[in-house]
Motif scaffolding. Structure first.
Motif, mmCIF file in Angstrom:
data_model
loop_
_atom_site.group_PDB
_atom_site.id
_atom_site.type_symbol
_atom_site.label_atom_id
_atom_site.label_comp_id
_atom_site.label_asym_id
_atom_site.label_seq_id
_atom_site.Cartn_x
_atom_site.Cartn_y
_atom_site.Cartn_z
ATOM 1 N N THR A 176 1.146 -1.084 -0.055
ATOM 2 C CA THR A 176 0.247 0.001 -0.096
ATOM 3 C C THR A 176 0.999 1.157 0.037
ATOM 4 N N CYS A 177 0.595 2.081 -1.102
ATOM 5 C CA CYS A 177 1.834 3.231 -1.291
ATOM 6 C C CYS A 177 1.577 4.515 -0.465
ATOM 7 N N ALA A 178 1.651 4.236 0.826
ATOM 8 C CA ALA A 178 1.352 5.105 1.966
ATOM 9 C C ALA A 178 2.716 5.802 2.385
ATOM 10 N N PHE B 100 -3.216 -12.531 -0.523
ATOM 11 C CA PHE B 100 -2.253 -11.462 -0.357
ATOM 12 C C PHE B 100 -2.332 -11.066 1.308
ATOM 13 N N GLN B 101 -1.280 -10.673 1.851
ATOM 14 C CA GLN B 101 -1.100 -10.106 2.887
ATOM 15 C C GLN B 101 -0.681 -8.557 2.796
ATOM 16 N N GLU B 102 -1.568 -7.429 2.956
ATOM 17 C CA GLU B 102 -1.127 -6.145 2.761
ATOM 18 C C GLU B 102 -0.026 -5.853 3.677
ATOM 19 N N VAL B 103 0.763 -4.869 3.175
ATOM 20 C CA VAL B 103 1.993 -4.226 4.014
ATOM 21 C C VAL B 103 2.113 -2.813 3.462
ATOM 22 N N LEU C 258 -9.164 -14.251 -0.292
ATOM 23 C CA LEU C 258 -9.290 -13.590 1.062
ATOM 24 C C LEU C 258 -8.061 -12.675 0.949
ATOM 25 N N ALA C 259 -7.993 -11.095 1.902
ATOM 26 C CA ALA C 259 -6.741 -10.434 1.885
ATOM 27 C C ALA C 259 -6.965 -9.673 3.261
ATOM 28 N N PRO C 260 -6.344 -10.228 4.060
ATOM 29 C CA PRO C 260 -6.110 -9.309 5.259
ATOM 30 C C PRO C 260 -5.543 -7.914 5.470
ATOM 31 N N HIS C 261 -6.294 -7.048 5.788
ATOM 32 C CA HIS C 261 -5.726 -5.697 5.763
ATOM 33 C C HIS C 261 -4.518 -5.228 6.944
ATOM 34 N N ASP C 262 -3.857 -4.531 6.323
ATOM 35 C CA ASP C 262 -2.984 -3.660 7.307
ATOM 36 C C ASP C 262 -2.411 -2.357 6.788
ATOM 37 N N CYS C 263 -3.058 -1.470 7.633
ATOM 38 C CA CYS C 263 -2.522 -0.006 7.664
ATOM 39 C C CYS C 263 -2.694 0.545 8.902
ATOM 40 N N THR C 264 -2.630 -0.390 9.751
ATOM 41 C CA THR C 264 -3.075 0.078 11.180
ATOM 42 C C THR C 264 -2.069 -0.041 12.164
ATOM 43 N N PHE D 118 1.451 8.044 7.448
ATOM 44 C CA PHE D 118 0.104 7.979 7.083
ATOM 45 C C PHE D 118 -0.790 7.205 8.269
ATOM 46 N N ASN D 119 -1.857 7.733 8.485
ATOM 47 C CA ASN D 119 -2.856 6.945 9.327
ATOM 48 C C ASN D 119 -2.505 6.976 10.846
ATOM 49 N N THR D 120 -1.492 8.008 11.130
ATOM 50 C CA THR D 120 -0.908 7.922 12.426
ATOM 51 C C THR D 120 -1.420 8.691 13.364
ATOM 52 N N SER D 121 -2.274 9.969 13.009
ATOM 53 C CA SER D 121 -2.568 10.733 13.935
ATOM 54 C C SER D 121 -4.153 11.228 13.669
ATOM 55 N N GLY D 122 -5.032 10.460 13.001
ATOM 56 C CA GLY D 122 -6.272 10.728 12.435
ATOM 57 C C GLY D 122 -6.503 10.372 11.270
ATOM 58 N N ALA D 123 -7.464 10.990 10.418
ATOM 59 C CA ALA D 123 -7.765 10.526 9.074
ATOM 60 C C ALA D 123 -6.530 10.576 8.120
ATOM 61 N N ALA D 124 -6.603 9.803 7.403
ATOM 62 C CA ALA D 124 -5.441 9.441 6.341
ATOM 63 C C ALA D 124 -5.321 10.625 5.452
ATOM 64 N N ARG D 125 -4.242 11.325 5.294
ATOM 65 C CA ARG D 125 -4.152 12.760 4.376
ATOM 66 C C ARG D 125 -4.235 12.229 2.942
#
Length: 404
Positions: free
Chosen positions: A122-124, A344-347, A318-324, A128-135
């Motif tokens: 994920t091209c963050a 897939f596993q998201e990274v 199935l594709a587990p999420h990660d941006c958290t 990204f996503n660290t202090s509120g809504a994603a910019r």
């Protein structure tokens, strides 16, 4: 027996969305769980509602705990504070189960279907996503803060970004160039000019690397049906692997099924859903092509295993999420190597290379574009000892914690 004697929560002001749970048991073990967003609300649920009920119970009875926490007297939908709290508890209980038996969680779940699972980036960026809504708005004055500031890269040099990912072994990437157009109309009006601007990064990626990399489009649940259909139909020509969370109500099975009938691009959803029941409804309505879930939001590994079973029964990937957070990522990886239809596993390579490593002792090992199955007992990672001595750490304890 393995009795829960204490429940501890930890969070730090630097990453205010994250909360960790530690469960201590009378056999000397500690299980680690995690959730994300609304950390203070989840903390309140954990100490005011969960701890008084959970402390004194047998930690081995994971399904009983999951059933109780996911079916409260006062109902709720999706990823509420109650669901996020239940998710963190469940991950911690599975961590305990693996440690108790000296095996990785994927073995405790029933074993591996595969020894590794492909990842996509994920091209963050780094924050990204660290202090509120994603910019979502990258301006002309924003500067790259490092080689993996991939959100800026996909807006400015998407072809070079794709080449960089291929050089590191990645064979898939996810971008979201349409997000910037949603706010002014609440996602209901997308002009032809905006549509062409959003398509441009996809076309530039194809021009640079051809078909050597898969590209996913993330819409972050920002769009209404008309705008989403316009985006999906336009993306057919660039061969996107999926369009993720296209509608602003991802639990609306009828609307999502209608969108799926109107486009040829695969529809992926949804990291925002809580509990297997919502996935059952979407799958029964023929509304999804790919099932995505976030274990910190859907109810943890117990509920995740049920969602994976539903995906299997409907023959859906199935594709587990990660941006958290890093613990959720490790838990998702255990499910991904266990679930038969996982693809897939998201990274996020920016976070894997930086602040995830500052928070936990282990992160997934990547090899030629795939994450290897963890080998340590339990989830396979712990909080870094330095977390407990930080000036910005907030610790709350219920029960009778051990004192070292």
């Amino acid at each position: 027996m393995s009795i829960v004697t204490a429940l501890r929560t930890l969070r730090i002001r630097e990453h205010p969305n994250l909360i960790w749970v530690e469960l201590e048991t009378n056999d000397g073990l500690t299980g680690l769980g995690e959730s994300f967003r609304g950390a203070e609300a989840a903390e309140a649920v954990l100490h005011s509602q969960v701890a008084p009920w959970l402390i004194g119970r047998d930690a081995r009875h994971i399904e009983a705990v999951s059933h109780h926490l996911m079916t409260p007297y006062v109902g709720f939908n999706s990823s509420s504070a109650e669901t996020r709290a239940a998710s963190a508890i469940d991950i911690a209980l599975w961590d305990l189960a693996g440690k108790r038996h000296g095996v990785p969680v994927h073995v405790a779940l029933g074993g591996c279907v595969r020894e590794s699972v492909p990842v996509y980036n994920t091209c963050a960026g780094y924050r990204f996503n660290t202090s509120g809504a994603a910019r979502r708005d990258i301006g002309s004055t924003d500067a790259m803060s490092g080689p993996y500031d991939d959100q800026i890269a996909f807006m400015r040099e998407p072809g070079r970004l794709a080449e960089s990912l291929l050089e590191e072994g990645y064979r898939a990437m996810k971008i979201w160039p349409f997000d910037v157009f949603a706010p002014k109309s609440n996602g209901h009006l997308l002009s032809l000019s905006e549509l062409k601007q959003g398509l441009d990064p996809f076309r530039r990626i194809r021009a640079a690397v051809g078909d050597r990399i898969e590209v996913m489009c993330e819409l972050h649940s920002l769009f209404g049906a008309h705008a989403a259909a316009r985006i999906c139909n336009a993306l057919e020509d660039v061969g996107v692997f999926w369009v993720e969370d296209p509608l602003n109500k991802m639990d609306d099975a009828a609307a999502l099924a209608d969108l799926r009938r109107r486009t040829r691009v695969p529809i992926c959803g949804s990291e925002t859903l809580g509990s297997a029941r919502q996935y059952r409804d979407l799958l029964a309505a023929d509304a999804l092509d790919i099932v995505m879930l976030d274990l910190a939001w859907c109810g943890g590994l117990s509920e995740g295993k049920k969602i994976a079973a539903l995906a299997g029964m409907y023959a859906k990937p199935l594709a587990p999420h990660d941006c958290t957070g890093p613990v959720t990522l490790m838990a998702g990886l255990h499910l991904a190597v266990h679930a038969p239809t996982a693809i897939f596993q998201e990274v996020v390579r920016a976070t894997l290379a930086t602040w995830y490593r500052d928070l936990v002792t282990e992160v997934p090992v990547l090899n030629h574009g795939a994450a290897l199955a963890p080998t340590a007992p339990g989830i396979g990672t712990e909080l870094q000892p330095s977390i407990r001595t930080r000036d910005d750490v907030i610790v709350r304890e219920s029960g009778s914690p051990r004192r070292n």
